[in-house]
Scaffold this active site. Structure first.
Site, mmCIF file in Angstrom:
data_model
loop_
_atom_site.group_PDB
_atom_site.id
_atom_site.type_symbol
_atom_site.label_atom_id
_atom_site.label_comp_id
_atom_site.label_asym_id
_atom_site.label_seq_id
_atom_site.Cartn_x
_atom_site.Cartn_y
_atom_site.Cartn_z
ATOM 1 N N GLU A 61 0.823 -1.213 0.000
ATOM 2 C CA GLU A 61 0.000 0.000 0.000
ATOM 3 C C GLU A 61 0.859 1.265 0.000
ATOM 4 O O GLU A 61 0.546 2.225 -0.706
ATOM 5 C CB GLU A 61 -0.918 0.038 1.235
ATOM 6 N N CYS A 89 -2.786 -2.607 7.215
ATOM 7 C CA CYS A 89 -2.435 -2.497 8.632
ATOM 8 C C CYS A 89 -2.708 -1.057 9.085
ATOM 9 O O CYS A 89 -3.086 -0.200 8.293
ATOM 10 C CB CYS A 89 -0.963 -2.866 8.842
#
Length: 150
Positions: A61, A89
């Site tokens: 990401e 996360c």
């Protein structure tokens, strides 16, 4: 009809994220892949590079956010969607929040480290989240990777 069309697009782009995840796994990285889409066009592709770069922040990401911002010429990803094979996360969700991304679409939930459990408010308030897209394929890829590691 519109929902079916969006679901088809979500699955198409998640398959692209899965291709990135396979590339990561082939390189010995945890197999998580991501793509950023803007106006139905992929503007960034990425996968985990934590081992390659010796950098705990080099998640798929984070790599995708940086590449997409560079592609757009600005730090905000308004009007963009991130497709990622595993739930982000807390660190990645925070970065996605700062990017003001419009949508986050993920495949498999991350029960141990996913943002929805630990920091459900980390994303921008206007960001929409879609979970479970190609969930079984995303989960199986992770399970196979760790089974082969042990």
């Amino acid at each position: 009809m519109e929902n079916d069309n969006q679901q088809t697009k979500d699955e198409k782009f998640m398959r692209m994220a899965l291709a990135e995840a396979h590339e990561a796994g082939d390189a010995g990285e945890i197999p998580i892949g991501a793509v950023v889409v803007c106006q139905d066009k992929i503007i960034a592709r990425a996968h985990n590079l934590t081992e390659t770069l010796h950098d705990v922040t080099a998640h798929a990401e984070m790599q995708a956010i940086t590449a997409a911002a560079d592609s757009l010429g600005g730090k905000y990803l308004k009007g963009c969607t991130l497709y990622v094979t595993v739930e982000p996360c807390v660190m990645c969700a925070g970065a996605l929040g700062w990017s003001q991304i419009e949508r986050v679409v993920y495949g498999a939930a991350d029960e141990k480290r996913g943002f929805s459990r630990f920091a459900p408010g980390a994303l921008h308030p206007k960001t929409t989240v879609v979970s479970g897209v190609l969930e079984e394929e995303c989960r199986q890829l992770m399970q196979d990777f760790f089974k082969n590691k042990r």
